[in-house]
Design a protein around this motif. Structure first.
Motif, PDB file in Angstrom:
ATOM      1  N   LYS A   1      -3.613  51.970 -59.217  1.00 50.63           N
ATOM      2  CA  LYS A   1      -3.398  52.577 -57.612  1.00 50.63           C
ATOM      3  C   LYS A   1      -2.693  53.842 -57.366  1.00 50.63           C
ATOM      4  O   LYS A   1      -1.749  54.198 -58.532  1.00 50.63           O
ATOM      5  N   SER A   2      -2.925  54.540 -56.337  1.00 57.83           N
ATOM      6  CA  SER A   2      -2.142  55.729 -56.273  1.00 57.83           C
ATOM      7  C   SER A   2      -0.598  55.284 -55.974  1.00 57.83           C
ATOM      8  O   SER A   2      -0.201  53.977 -55.974  1.00 57.83           O
ATOM      9  N   LYS A   3       0.338  56.406 -55.954  1.00 58.88           N
ATOM     10  CA  LYS A   3       1.662  56.345 -55.904  1.00 58.88           C
ATOM     11  C   LYS A   3       1.963  55.464 -54.639  1.00 58.88           C
ATOM     12  O   LYS A   3       2.813  54.481 -54.670  1.00 58.88           O
ATOM     13  N   GLU A   4       1.645  55.827 -53.486  1.00 59.80           N
ATOM     14  CA  GLU A   4       1.930  54.965 -52.120  1.00 59.80           C
ATOM     15  C   GLU A   4       1.414  53.515 -51.956  1.00 59.80           C
ATOM     16  O   GLU A   4       1.972  52.783 -51.908  1.00 59.80           O
ATOM     17  N   GLU A   5       0.248  53.542 -52.670  1.00 58.54           N
ATOM     18  CA  GLU A   5      -0.602  52.057 -52.858  1.00 58.54           C
ATOM     19  C   GLU A   5       0.465  51.088 -53.793  1.00 58.54           C
ATOM     20  O   GLU A   5       0.631  49.987 -53.442  1.00 58.54           O
ATOM     21  N   ALA A   6       0.781  51.785 -54.904  1.00 54.11           N
ATOM     22  CA  ALA A   6       1.475  51.041 -55.700  1.00 54.11           C
ATOM     23  C   ALA A   6       2.841  50.642 -54.965  1.00 54.11           C
ATOM     24  O   ALA A   6       3.248  49.410 -55.325  1.00 54.11           O
ATOM     25  N   TYR A   7       3.459  51.504 -54.488  1.00 54.83           N
ATOM     26  CA  TYR A   7       4.765  51.251 -53.732  1.00 54.83           C
ATOM     27  C   TYR A   7       4.716  50.226 -52.650  1.00 54.83           C
ATOM     28  O   TYR A   7       5.521  49.278 -52.634  1.00 54.83           O
ATOM     29  N   GLU A   8       3.478  50.217 -51.954  1.00 57.69           N
ATOM     30  CA  GLU A   8       3.152  49.231 -50.891  1.00 57.69           C
ATOM     31  C   GLU A   8       2.792  47.841 -51.755  1.00 57.69           C
ATOM     32  O   GLU A   8       3.698  46.617 -51.285  1.00 57.69           O
ATOM     33  N   ALA A   9       2.294  47.882 -52.788  1.00 55.57           N
ATOM     34  CA  ALA A   9       2.010  46.322 -53.452  1.00 55.57           C
ATOM     35  C   ALA A   9       3.165  46.225 -54.208  1.00 55.57           C
ATOM     36  O   ALA A   9       3.453  44.643 -53.939  1.00 55.57           O
ATOM     37  N   ILE A  10       4.059  46.696 -54.589  1.00 54.40           N
ATOM     38  CA  ILE A  10       5.490  46.174 -55.382  1.00 54.40           C
ATOM     39  C   ILE A  10       6.331  46.021 -54.115  1.00 54.40           C
ATOM     40  O   ILE A  10       7.150  44.672 -54.203  1.00 54.40           O
ATOM     41  N   CYS A  11       6.233  46.273 -52.933  1.00 59.14           N
ATOM     42  CA  CYS A  11       7.222  46.050 -51.773  1.00 59.14           C
ATOM     43  C   CYS A  11       6.694  44.618 -51.258  1.00 59.14           C
ATOM     44  O   CYS A  11       7.462  43.699 -51.029  1.00 59.14           O
ATOM     45  N   GLN A  12       5.337  44.330 -51.331  1.00 62.07           N
ATOM     46  CA  GLN A  12       4.605  43.070 -50.970  1.00 62.07           C
ATOM     47  C   GLN A  12       5.097  41.959 -51.813  1.00 62.07           C
ATOM     48  O   GLN A  12       5.274  40.800 -51.520  1.00 62.07           O
ATOM     49  N   LEU A  13       5.290  42.405 -53.170  1.00 61.44           N
ATOM     50  CA  LEU A  13       5.636  41.312 -54.111  1.00 61.44           C
ATOM     51  C   LEU A  13       7.210  40.811 -53.850  1.00 61.44           C
ATOM     52  O   LEU A  13       7.515  39.553 -53.921  1.00 61.44           O
ATOM     53  N   VAL A  14       8.073  41.853 -53.577  1.00 61.94           N
ATOM     54  CA  VAL A  14       9.459  41.465 -53.190  1.00 61.94           C
ATOM     55  C   VAL A  14       9.794  40.850 -51.833  1.00 61.94           C
ATOM     56  O   VAL A  14      10.586  40.116 -51.745  1.00 61.94           O
ATOM     57  N   ALA A  15       8.928  41.625 -50.718  1.00 62.94           N
ATOM     58  CA  ALA A  15       9.383  41.120 -49.518  1.00 62.94           C
ATOM     59  C   ALA A  15       9.388  39.639 -49.171  1.00 62.94           C
ATOM     60  O   ALA A  15       8.317  38.979 -49.525  1.00 62.94           O
ATOM     61  N   GLY A  16      10.255  39.092 -48.520  1.00 65.89           N
ATOM     62  CA  GLY A  16      10.137  37.471 -48.141  1.00 65.89           C
ATOM     63  C   GLY A  16      10.632  36.789 -49.002  1.00 65.89           C
ATOM     64  O   GLY A  16      10.891  35.556 -48.915  1.00 65.89           O
ATOM     65  N   LYS A  17      11.040  37.158 -50.333  1.00 67.77           N
ATOM     66  CA  LYS A  17      11.223  36.372 -51.568  1.00 67.77           C
ATOM     67  C   LYS A  17      12.917  35.936 -51.498  1.00 67.77           C
ATOM     68  O   LYS A  17      13.459  36.850 -51.080  1.00 67.77           O
TER      69      LYS A  17
END
Length: 176
Positions: A90-106
């Protein structure tokens, strides 16, 4: 970048992991142990592209030279550092978005926490309704402990021996 609701849940996750295992923590900054736990529990560490060593290196890179903890802003920088390694396709922005989704709400997972288990003899030995003698005096009828009054002999300074039938009659006899 991620939406404001997602950022709020990302910050909430940061705070939950920051205070995990530390009674004095305020949730404003996270230590290296809790950062590693966050990465492990949120599946940022996958064992292939990101290992615990990578996580430790990124933590050391984003924190201040003499600091032992990272703030929320440094935490976001650390996620930005890890994102391209975790999501290579993924692009840098998409990768950051994806990693934020992994962490968010946990929140922290308690693995290996010992649960109290009562079976057989333990259940019989801890049943307060079967207690006799002086031990019986330590609990009320519901089985709840009486605390200090059930443990200690409370001193009776009346001047009479305990269980004396005519306690309190001396004054009446002397006045006659």
């Amino acid at each position: 970048m991620a939406g404001s609701a997602e950022m709020a849940s990302l910050e909430e996750s940061f705070r939950k992991f920051a205070i995990y295992g530390d009674t004095k923590a305020t949730g404003q900054e996270m230590n290296g142990k809790n950062w590693a736990k966050l990465c492990k529990d949120c599946k940022v560490i996958d064992g292939k592209s990101i290992t615990s060593t990578d996580v430790d290196i990124v933590f050391s890179k984003v924190k201040g030279k003499t600091a032992r903890v990272i703030s929320y802003e440094e935490f976001k920088k650390a996620l930005e550092e890890l994102a391209p390694k975790r999501f290579k396709d993924k692009s840098k922005e998409e990768a950051y978005e994806a990693i934020c989704q992994l962490v968010a709400g946990k929140e922290p997972i308690n693995v290996g926490v010992t649960k109290a288990k009562t079976v057989g003899a333990v259940e019989r030995l801890t049943d307060t309704s079967k207690y006799t003698g002086s031990h019986k005096e330590r609990f009320d009828e519901t089985g709840k402990g009486k605390g200090k009054s059930g443990r200690e002999n409370i001193v009776d300074n009346s001047g009479y021996v305990s269980a004396y039938k005519n306690a309190g009659t001396y004054d009446a006899k002397v006045k006659k």
